[in-house]
Design a protein around this motif. Sequence first.
Motif, PDB file in Angstrom:
ATOM      1  N   UNK A  48      29.614  89.301  28.477  1.00 56.48           N
ATOM      2  CA  UNK A  48      30.434  90.356  29.064  1.00 56.48           C
ATOM      3  C   UNK A  48      30.907  90.055  30.480  1.00 56.48           C
ATOM      4  N   UNK A  49      30.009  89.737  31.361  1.00 53.01           N
ATOM      5  CA  UNK A  49      30.355  89.627  32.778  1.00 53.01           C
ATOM      6  C   UNK A  49      31.181  88.375  33.060  1.00 53.01           C
ATOM      7  N   UNK A  50      30.739  87.234  32.595  1.00 54.64           N
ATOM      8  CA  UNK A  50      31.431  85.974  32.877  1.00 54.64           C
ATOM      9  C   UNK A  50      32.857  85.936  32.327  1.00 54.64           C
ATOM     10  N   UNK A  51      33.090  86.332  31.058  1.00 57.56           N
ATOM     11  CA  UNK A  51      34.485  86.350  30.573  1.00 57.56           C
ATOM     12  C   UNK A  51      35.375  87.325  31.352  1.00 57.56           C
ATOM     13  N   UNK A  52      34.823  88.452  31.763  1.00 62.43           N
ATOM     14  CA  UNK A  52      35.603  89.413  32.537  1.00 62.43           C
ATOM     15  C   UNK A  52      35.985  88.824  33.893  1.00 62.43           C
ATOM     16  N   UNK A  53      35.089  88.082  34.513  1.00 62.27           N
ATOM     17  CA  UNK A  53      35.402  87.446  35.788  1.00 62.27           C
ATOM     18  C   UNK A  53      36.493  86.393  35.617  1.00 62.27           C
ATOM     19  N   UNK A  54      36.466  85.657  34.520  1.00 60.66           N
ATOM     20  CA  UNK A  54      37.513  84.659  34.251  1.00 60.66           C
ATOM     21  C   UNK A  54      38.868  85.328  34.071  1.00 60.66           C
ATOM     22  N   UNK A  55      38.900  86.425  33.296  1.00 62.12           N
ATOM     23  CA  UNK A  55      40.159  87.141  33.086  1.00 62.12           C
ATOM     24  C   UNK A  55      40.693  87.704  34.398  1.00 62.12           C
ATOM     25  N   UNK A  56      39.811  88.248  35.225  1.00 65.30           N
ATOM     26  CA  UNK A  56      40.241  88.813  36.504  1.00 65.30           C
ATOM     27  C   UNK A  56      40.798  87.728  37.418  1.00 65.30           C
ATOM     28  N   UNK A  57      40.175  86.570  37.419  1.00 66.32           N
ATOM     29  CA  UNK A  57      40.650  85.456  38.244  1.00 66.32           C
ATOM     30  C   UNK A  57      42.022  84.984  37.761  1.00 66.32           C
ATOM     31  N   UNK A  58      42.211  84.856  36.450  1.00 69.04           N
ATOM     32  CA  UNK A  58      43.501  84.437  35.903  1.00 69.04           C
ATOM     33  C   UNK A  58      44.591  85.461  36.201  1.00 69.04           C
ATOM     34  N   UNK A  59      44.262  86.748  36.112  1.00 68.33           N
ATOM     35  CA  UNK A  59      45.228  87.815  36.403  1.00 68.33           C
ATOM     36  C   UNK A  59      45.617  87.782  37.878  1.00 68.33           C
ATOM     37  N   UNK A  60      44.650  87.586  38.760  1.00 68.17           N
ATOM     38  CA  UNK A  60      44.932  87.531  40.192  1.00 68.17           C
ATOM     39  C   UNK A  60      45.825  86.334  40.511  1.00 68.17           C
ATOM     40  N   UNK A  61      45.585  85.215  39.853  1.00 65.67           N
ATOM     41  CA  UNK A  61      46.419  84.024  40.046  1.00 65.67           C
ATOM     42  C   UNK A  61      47.843  84.283  39.565  1.00 65.67           C
ATOM     43  N   UNK A  62      47.984  84.941  38.420  1.00 64.68           N
ATOM     44  CA  UNK A  62      49.307  85.265  37.890  1.00 64.68           C
ATOM     45  C   UNK A  62      50.068  86.177  38.855  1.00 64.68           C
TER      46      UNK A  62
END
Length: 123
Positions: A48-62
């Motif tokens: 749960x936590x690690x995949x959510x952090x990856x998605x948030x990082x990718x969204x912030x980069x976008x």
Amino acid sequence: MRFRLFLLLFVSTGFANFAFAHDAADLGNLVNSLAPILLIMVVFYFLLIRPQQKRAKAHQEMISLLEKGDEIVLQCGIIGKIAKIEEAFLSLEIAEGTRVRVKRDGIADLFGKKADKIEKKTE
């Protein structure tokens, strides 16, 4: 000895007092009772936590790579073209001559040709 130091540093004083007051068999029971809780915490982190952090990082980069003219989709479903970029807000043209100001946090995803290019790169 190391385990006793661990108990002193990371476990509440009630558990530590229990460990010092009883023999090794009781200490083993304590470890066996804490093992499932630790296992659940590790599973929650990786599922749960690690995949959510990856998605948030990718969204912030976008969001940081947005440019004037990009088509985006807002979280409410409105699609528009970026007309002006400010520090925390964007001016979004949703129809010819109709512009709205939206906060960068409200952007859900890219839309159109640029989104297709990015998806092909990630595949």
